[in-house]
Design a protein around this motif. Structure first.
Motif, PDB file in Angstrom:
ATOM      1  N   SER A 167      40.859  39.391  45.338  1.00  0.00           N
ATOM      2  CA  SER A 167      41.144  38.098  45.964  1.00  0.00           C
ATOM      3  C   SER A 167      40.833  38.200  47.447  1.00  0.00           C
ATOM      4  CB  SER A 167      42.616  37.715  45.774  1.00  0.00           C
ATOM      5  OG  SER A 167      42.937  36.587  46.580  1.00  0.00           O
ATOM      6  N   ASP A 171      45.323  43.961  36.991  1.00  0.00           N
ATOM      7  CA  ASP A 171      44.001  44.156  36.397  1.00  0.00           C
ATOM      8  C   ASP A 171      43.123  44.988  37.326  1.00  0.00           C
ATOM      9  OD1 ASP A 171      41.374  43.882  35.458  1.00  0.00           O
ATOM     10  OD2 ASP A 171      41.785  41.925  34.586  1.00  0.00           O
ATOM     11  N   ASP A 230      36.226  40.686  39.621  1.00  0.00           N
ATOM     12  CA  ASP A 230      36.490  39.391  40.253  1.00  0.00           C
ATOM     13  C   ASP A 230      35.590  39.189  41.461  1.00  0.00           C
ATOM     14  OD1 ASP A 230      38.371  38.841  38.396  1.00  0.00           O
ATOM     15  OD2 ASP A 230      40.112  39.105  39.716  1.00  0.00           O
ATOM     16  N   TYR A 258      40.714  43.111  39.508  1.00  0.00           N
ATOM     17  CA  TYR A 258      41.254  42.034  40.360  1.00  0.00           C
ATOM     18  C   TYR A 258      40.690  42.130  41.779  1.00  0.00           C
ATOM     19  CZ  TYR A 258      44.568  39.391  43.199  1.00  0.00           C
ATOM     20  OH  TYR A 258      45.137  38.530  44.090  1.00  0.00           O
ATOM     21  N   GLN A 273      47.132  48.526  40.748  1.00  0.00           N
ATOM     22  CA  GLN A 273      46.064  48.732  39.770  1.00  0.00           C
ATOM     23  C   GLN A 273      46.176  50.112  39.126  1.00  0.00           C
ATOM     24  OE1 GLN A 273      42.677  47.882  42.283  1.00  0.00           O
ATOM     25  NE2 GLN A 273      42.483  45.790  41.479  1.00  0.00           N
TER      26      GLN A 273
END
Length: 270
Positions: A80, A75, A182, A78, A69
């Protein structure tokens, strides 16, 4: 057999019986200690595995993602859970471990990263875990262990606090405004935030079933009790046979003395 020998054997039987009962009691206690020791080993193994997972996610996976990053290769928003959430990854590993245990006919191990401010409701600490978490935040050091019983089954409960919040933790658990986009899209902005540096927001909660190891311990205890009974019985029978042999020899000697005395006062010519 003489009265003296019968009394001696009777007292010996009483003594052997007391020794046997005492050893049987000690073996039974040892079976409980064995079960606790084995359950503790299993709990410790799970704990060490999870600590290793946490360290890897924090020191390797997250660090690599943050590096990408910072270099604009990923991004900035981001997020996850499959790569960055230690809680998610730890839960997935334990689910697969318990699936393997079920295939072997073993009782699953309860595992949970329990929090009083979870982002995912599945990690909400229950009443028991909340009390333990409060004790850790009040200053209790080390690990918390206790044997608990639920629906007739004994479990060894082990709780360990996760590392206290650091500044890096607040990137995802501080103010919602600075959290990855996210993450907000996935979980929203209401839960799991407003944490403070130094606070222990969660604990590793492990419950290891003791039924299997208890049965193993009791089986070993029964074997030891049986071997003790057979050994004491064999020794007693040997002593009984030895004393009976001595008694028989003593009786023969007495009979011979009586015969010698009779011959000593009898004239062989009359």
């Amino acid at each position: 057999m003489s009265r003296k020998n019968r009394n001696a054997l009777l007292w010996l039987l009483v003594a052997f019986s007391l020794v046997f009962l005492g050893l049987a009691w000690l073996f039974s206690l040892r079976s409980e200690a064995y079960a606790l020791q084995e359950a503790d080993k299993q709990a410790l193994n799970v704990l060490l595995t999870q600590r290793a997972v946490h360290a890897y996610v924090s020191d390797v996976q997250r660090a690599e993602i943050y590096r990408l990053q910072d270099e604009n290769k990923l991004d900035p928003g981001y997020f996850s859970p499959q790569l960055m959430s230690r809680t998610y990854i730890a839960r997935q590993i334990m689910e697969r471990l318990n699936a393997e245990r079920r295939l072997l006919g073993l009782t699953p191990i309860y595992f949970k990263l329990a929090s009083d401010n979870p982002r995912n409701p599945i990690n909400q600490a229950d009443a028991y875990e909340l009390k333990v978490l409060q004790r850790f935040n009040a200053g209790q050091k080390g690990e918390f262990r206790e044997v608990v019983e639920d629906q007739g089954t004994k479990w060894l409960y082990l709780a360990v606090p996760v590392q206290a919040n650091s500044a890096s933790c607040l990137k995802c658990h501080g103010q919602p405004e600075i959290a990855p986009a996210d993450l907000l899209r996935r979980y929203g902005s209401k839960a799991g935030f407003y944490e403070q540096v130094g606070r222990k927001r969660a604990l590793i909660s492990i419950r290891v079933p003791m039924s299997g190891v208890l049965e193993d311990g009791r089986y070993q205890s029964r074997i030891m009790i049986l071997m003790t009974f057979l050994s004491l019985t064999a020794v007693y029978l040997l002593i009984f046979a030895f004393m009976r042999r001595l008694d028989l020899k003593h009786r023969i000697i007495l009979e011979q003395n009586v015969e010698l005395e009779r011959l000593s006062v009898t004239d062989p010519l009359t």
